[in-house]
Design a protein around this motif. Structure first.
Motif, PDB file in Angstrom:
ATOM      1  N   THR A  21       4.476   2.083  -6.079  1.00 49.62           N
ATOM      2  CA  THR A  21       3.847   2.490  -7.337  1.00 49.62           C
ATOM      3  C   THR A  21       4.897   2.894  -8.368  1.00 49.62           C
ATOM      4  O   THR A  21       4.622   2.928  -9.566  1.00 49.62           O
ATOM      5  N   ALA A  22       6.097   3.198  -7.872  1.00 55.52           N
ATOM      6  CA  ALA A  22       7.231   3.546  -8.737  1.00 55.52           C
ATOM      7  C   ALA A  22       8.481   3.529  -7.873  1.00 55.52           C
ATOM      8  O   ALA A  22       8.412   3.689  -6.657  1.00 55.52           O
ATOM      9  N   VAL A  23       9.620   3.308  -8.500  1.00 54.52           N
ATOM     10  CA  VAL A  23      10.910   3.392  -7.808  1.00 54.52           C
ATOM     11  C   VAL A  23      11.726   4.473  -8.496  1.00 54.52           C
ATOM     12  O   VAL A  23      11.938   4.430  -9.707  1.00 54.52           O
ATOM     13  N   LEU A  24      12.158   5.465  -7.703  1.00 53.80           N
ATOM     14  CA  LEU A  24      12.868   6.616  -8.252  1.00 53.80           C
ATOM     15  C   LEU A  24      14.241   6.755  -7.600  1.00 53.80           C
ATOM     16  O   LEU A  24      14.416   6.424  -6.428  1.00 53.80           O
ATOM     17  N   SER A  25      15.190   7.258  -8.344  1.00 52.21           N
ATOM     18  CA  SER A  25      16.510   7.531  -7.785  1.00 52.21           C
ATOM     19  C   SER A  25      16.419   8.664  -6.768  1.00 52.21           C
ATOM     20  O   SER A  25      17.160   8.705  -5.786  1.00 52.21           O
ATOM     21  N   ALA A  26      15.519   9.597  -7.011  1.00 51.89           N
ATOM     22  CA  ALA A  26      15.292  10.734  -6.122  1.00 51.89           C
ATOM     23  C   ALA A  26      13.895  11.274  -6.405  1.00 51.89           C
ATOM     24  O   ALA A  26      13.359  11.067  -7.499  1.00 51.89           O
ATOM     25  N   ASP A  73       8.494   3.024 -13.476  1.00 57.49           N
ATOM     26  CA  ASP A  73       7.056   2.972 -13.207  1.00 57.49           C
ATOM     27  C   ASP A  73       6.627   1.549 -12.836  1.00 57.49           C
ATOM     28  O   ASP A  73       6.940   0.598 -13.551  1.00 57.49           O
ATOM     29  N   TYR A  74       5.905   1.414 -11.721  1.00 56.74           N
ATOM     30  CA  TYR A  74       5.486   0.094 -11.236  1.00 56.74           C
ATOM     31  C   TYR A  74       3.990  -0.150 -11.448  1.00 56.74           C
ATOM     32  O   TYR A  74       3.422  -1.050 -10.827  1.00 56.74           O
ATOM     33  N   THR A  75       3.359   0.631 -12.299  1.00 60.90           N
ATOM     34  CA  THR A  75       1.915   0.488 -12.488  1.00 60.90           C
ATOM     35  C   THR A  75       1.522  -0.957 -12.787  1.00 60.90           C
ATOM     36  O   THR A  75       0.619  -1.520 -12.146  1.00 60.90           O
ATOM     37  N   ASP A  76       2.186  -1.578 -13.750  1.00 59.20           N
ATOM     38  CA  ASP A  76       1.842  -2.954 -14.129  1.00 59.20           C
ATOM     39  C   ASP A  76       2.238  -3.963 -13.047  1.00 59.20           C
ATOM     40  O   ASP A  76       1.632  -5.036 -12.936  1.00 59.20           O
ATOM     41  N   LYS A  77       3.256  -3.635 -12.256  1.00 59.93           N
ATOM     42  CA  LYS A  77       3.718  -4.556 -11.216  1.00 59.93           C
ATOM     43  C   LYS A  77       2.823  -4.522  -9.974  1.00 59.93           C
ATOM     44  O   LYS A  77       2.875  -5.438  -9.142  1.00 59.93           O
ATOM     45  N   MET A  78       2.004  -3.495  -9.833  1.00 61.26           N
ATOM     46  CA  MET A  78       1.097  -3.408  -8.685  1.00 61.26           C
ATOM     47  C   MET A  78       0.163  -4.613  -8.636  1.00 61.26           C
ATOM     48  O   MET A  78      -0.133  -5.155  -7.579  1.00 61.26           O
ATOM     49  N   GLU A  79      -0.287  -5.047  -9.801  1.00 61.43           N
ATOM     50  CA  GLU A  79      -1.184  -6.205  -9.865  1.00 61.43           C
ATOM     51  C   GLU A  79      -0.462  -7.475  -9.436  1.00 61.43           C
ATOM     52  O   GLU A  79      -1.070  -8.368  -8.809  1.00 61.43           O
ATOM     53  N   ASN A  80       0.835  -7.587  -9.733  1.00 62.35           N
ATOM     54  CA  ASN A  80       1.601  -8.752  -9.287  1.00 62.35           C
ATOM     55  C   ASN A  80       1.660  -8.823  -7.767  1.00 62.35           C
ATOM     56  O   ASN A  80       1.533  -9.904  -7.178  1.00 62.35           O
ATOM     57  N   PHE A  81       1.859  -7.679  -7.132  1.00 62.93           N
ATOM     58  CA  PHE A  81       1.849  -7.621  -5.665  1.00 62.93           C
ATOM     59  C   PHE A  81       0.492  -8.088  -5.137  1.00 62.93           C
ATOM     60  O   PHE A  81       0.416  -8.891  -4.206  1.00 62.93           O
TER      61      PHE A  81
END
Length: 288
Positions: A38-43, A54-62
């Motif tokens: 849902t998101a990729v964080l450094s920490a 933020d991966y909100t829009d990329k969730m639909e691609n998955f």
């Protein structure tokens, strides 16, 4: 055939939480984790500074790509969500992949110790309730159970009497079960044992007419990711056919060992617990 769980959560480089915890635990238990970030964080967000993609829009691609693959899952496990839109994406994911025999475990991450997290809104709570009602099992802490049942956390905040506290928590869990879930596992219940006078940390499982408490001596310390480790053991346990009560005891013992070691080593809270060396505890009964 190896069981598969779609794991919807964020990925943090440091903090030993979310997908980092889920992937290692679920894999150790003989189940294949299929992460949907849902998101990729450094920490994780407890650190004073961090980068977040933020991966909100990329969730639909998955979802679309997995649908093309005709992917099938034995379970779907949701953890931290950063926004209302992400929960809406999860609803779309469920319509695509939740089959008759696909269980849904929801860890309704919204707050802790009576406080809500930064992403919390009334709309997010409303959507989280809707998601929880669709679940087969949920793993809220006391704060989240209060939010789901519209209960004032202050009512139970200072309760130390084991019997009264557990009775109230059980009733709150049953109120949630009336809305949909088969099982509610309430995590991180801190109480004083009425028999031996020892401070303990327990997890209470409520389902149907059954109630099961698994508690261990409270060793102090509050660490990032312990809720993720716990929920991941429960999810993988369901997938491989373990009883919920067995999974709770397994998760509790596993996390207790990790916390004890972390306290001894003075590990900073934000770094999470030293759980890696204890993953072998989870590997029993993995042959299907």
């Amino acid at each position: 055939m190896t069981k598969k769980i779609a794991v919807i959560n964020d990925l943090s480089g440091f903090g030993r939480c979310s997908l980092t915890a889920a992937i290692s635990v679920i894999a150790a238990m003989g189940v294949q984790p299929c992460p949907l970030p849902t998101a990729v964080l450094s920490a994780q967000t407890g650190y004073p500074s961090y980068f977040c993609d933020d991966y909100t829009d990329k969730m639909e691609n998955f979802r679309q790509e997995w649908e093309k693959m005709d992917a099938q899952f034995d379970g779907i496990y949701t953890g931290f969500v950063a926004s209302e839109h992400q929960i809406e994406n999860i609803f779309t994911f469920l319509k695509t992949f939740q089959r008759k025999n696909t269980f849904l475990l929801v860890d309704p991450v919204m707050g802790d110790n009576g406080n809500v997290y930064a992403m919390f809104t009334d709309r997010l709570l409303s959507l989280m309730k809707e998601l929880v009602w669709k679940a087969d099992a949920i793993t809220p802490n006391l704060t989240e159970l209060c939010l789901l049942t519209d209960t004032d956390y202050r009512m139970i905040q200072n309760m130390t009497d084991e019997r009264n506290l557990l009775t109230i928590v059980e009733q709150m869990a049953r109120n949630v079960i009336k809305k949909g879930p088969d099982t509610v596992v309430v995590t991180g219940i801190h109480f004083l044992d009425g028999e031996d006078g020892v401070e303990k940390m327990g997890n209470l499982a409520v389902s149907g007419k059954q109630v099961s408490l698994s508690a261990f001596p409270y060793v102090g310390g509050s660490y990032s990711g312990t809720g993720d480790l716990f929920a991941s053991v429960i999810a993988a346990g369901i997938a491989r056919g373990d009883k919920i009560t067995e999974s709770i005891r397994l998760a509790g013992g596993f996390i207790e060992r990790a916390i004890v070691d972390s306290v001894k080593e003075n590990i900073p809270r934000n770094d999470g617990v030293n759980y890696e060396q204890f993953l072998g505890m989870l590997m029993k009964n993995t042959n299907q």
